[in-house]
Motif scaffolding. Structure first.
Motif, PDB file in Angstrom:
ATOM      1  N   VAL A  81       0.859  -1.185   0.000  1.00  9.09           N
ATOM      2  CA  VAL A  81       0.000   0.000   0.000  1.00  9.09           C
ATOM      3  C   VAL A  81       0.897   1.238   0.000  1.00  9.09           C
ATOM      4  N   GLU A  82       0.566   2.172  -0.874  1.00  4.64           N
ATOM      5  CA  GLU A  82       1.313   3.439  -0.932  1.00  4.64           C
ATOM      6  C   GLU A  82       0.314   4.582  -0.762  1.00  4.64           C
ATOM      7  N   ASP A  83       0.272   5.167   0.427  1.00  6.27           N
ATOM      8  CA  ASP A  83      -0.595   6.317   0.679  1.00  6.27           C
ATOM      9  C   ASP A  83       0.219   7.585   0.469  1.00  6.27           C
ATOM     10  N   SER A  84      -0.442   8.629  -0.016  1.00  2.00           N
ATOM     11  CA  SER A  84       0.316   9.867  -0.245  1.00  2.00           C
ATOM     12  C   SER A  84      -0.556  11.102  -0.101  1.00  2.00           C
ATOM     13  N   ILE A  85       0.097  12.194   0.238  1.00  2.00           N
ATOM     14  CA  ILE A  85      -0.563  13.496   0.340  1.00  2.00           C
ATOM     15  C   ILE A  85       0.264  14.501  -0.461  1.00  2.00           C
ATOM     16  N   VAL A  86      -0.378  15.113  -1.467  1.00  5.18           N
ATOM     17  CA  VAL A  86       0.296  16.173  -2.216  1.00  5.18           C
ATOM     18  C   VAL A  86      -0.285  17.502  -1.748  1.00  5.18           C
ATOM     19  N   ASP A  87       0.563  18.391  -1.285  1.00  5.82           N
ATOM     20  CA  ASP A  87       0.120  19.718  -0.870  1.00  5.82           C
ATOM     21  C   ASP A  87       0.763  20.754  -1.797  1.00  5.82           C
ATOM     22  N   PRO A  88      -0.004  21.255  -2.777  1.00  7.70           N
ATOM     23  CA  PRO A  88       0.587  22.150  -3.779  1.00  7.70           C
ATOM     24  C   PRO A  88       0.891  23.547  -3.227  1.00  7.70           C
ATOM     25  N   VAL A  89       0.332  23.874  -2.052  1.00  9.76           N
ATOM     26  CA  VAL A  89       0.609  25.184  -1.452  1.00  9.76           C
ATOM     27  C   VAL A  89       1.917  25.122  -0.664  1.00  9.76           C
ATOM     28  N   GLU A  90       2.024  24.089   0.177  1.00 14.36           N
ATOM     29  CA  GLU A  90       3.268  23.893   0.942  1.00 14.36           C
ATOM     30  C   GLU A  90       4.391  23.340   0.069  1.00 14.36           C
TER      31      GLU A  90
END
Lengths: 221, 74
Positions: A81-90
């Protein structure tokens, strides 16, 4: 007891390019052990972050001494399992990856954080951490050592795979830009199909851990 | 890249193509107009979730960023 690994690497590419290539890194010649890849969850949050879960299936090649710890007929595929969070502001991409099955034999958890460099916006900083453990009675120590060694070897492959995806991506965008320029001219010249990139992406690895290791397979991520 | 459900690979390819374009051209550029890939995602999910059930892959109920919470902050 858990084995811990940490490395910091500068990727000589913009954060936008790295996160775009992240989704397109399979297949590549350095990840032939990755058999399938799926997005199984995706959500755009109210504060505009992108949450994703991907499911990967990999082969589970083991050294002969470890083969006998496996019951005959047991599935040789490892689900990851590969969970991810992309935050384009940070300007950050955080991934958390771990194996779903065969966790008694070996459990590998990996956290990667890709950040845009403040001093050099054309560079992306990658911090990679891993925790490796085993619950096999009497064998946990050699299995963890083996897992750590293989993780070190595979993280090099993972970077080469990402680099490969970046080359493809930048090649395509350069070709498109060239094409647009070309088609907007009155007397178009033939397109020149030169290799998009001749220099390596990785400029500087802060840690050098590959000293005495002979890779034997691909259990880990 | 192949899907874990052999029958889903083409649906996955369609979705990936839509997503990658949206990601690079809209999401990263701060464009908050709607997600154009909802329908292709729904079709792809119907196929892949069925394959996950059939193959008994234990991904159901696993918490998002699950084991991460036990790790010390670095």
């Amino acid at each position: 007891m858990v084995k811990y690994f940490c490395s910091n690497i500068d990727i000589k590419s913009t954060w936008d390019h790295v996160v775009s290539a992240f989704w397109q890194r399979y297949p590549n010649p350095f990840s032939t052990h990755v058999l399938t890849e799926d997005v199984v969850y995706r959500e755009l949050t109210a504060d505009h972050r992108l949450l994703s879960r991907r499911l990967l299936m990999k082969t589970n090649r083991l050294p002969r001494w470890a083969e006998r710890l496996f019951p005959a007929g047991m599935s040789r595929s490892v689900y990851i399992v590969e969970d991810s969070i992309v935050d384009p502001v940070e300007r950050s991409l955080t991934t958390y990856t771990w194996n779903l099955n065969h966790t008694t034999l070996m459990s590998v958890e990996e956290r990667c954080v890709f950040l845009e460099s403040v001093e050099h916006p054309a560079t992306t900083q990658l911090k990679r951490e891993a925790w490796i453990s085993s619950s096999i009675y009497g064998f946990s120590k050699p299995i963890q050592e083996f897992g750590l060694a293989r993780f070190k070897s595979n993280q090099v492959k993972a970077l080469k795979g990402l680099e490969y995806a970046l080359t493809n991506l930048q090649g395509t965008s350069r070709l498109l830009a060239l094409f647009r320029k070309q088609t907007s001219q009155k007397n178009p010249q033939p397109l020149s199909l030169q290799p998009a990139l001749t220099e390596p992406f990785l400029t500087h690895a802060h840690t050098h851990t590959l000293t005495h290791y002979n890779p034997v397979g691909d259990f880990t991520l | 890249m192949n899907s874990v459900g052999e029958a889903c690979t083409e649906l996955k390819r369609e979705y990936d193509q839509c997503f990658n374009r949206w990601f690079a051209e809209k999401f990263l550029k701060g464009d908050r107009s709607g997600d154009p890939c909802t329908e292709t995602f729904r079709r792809y999910q119907r196929c892949v979730q069925k394959a996950i059930k059939e193959k008994d892959i234990p991904v159901d109920g696993v918490e998002f960023m699950g084991p991460n919470k036990d790790k010390p902050e670095s």
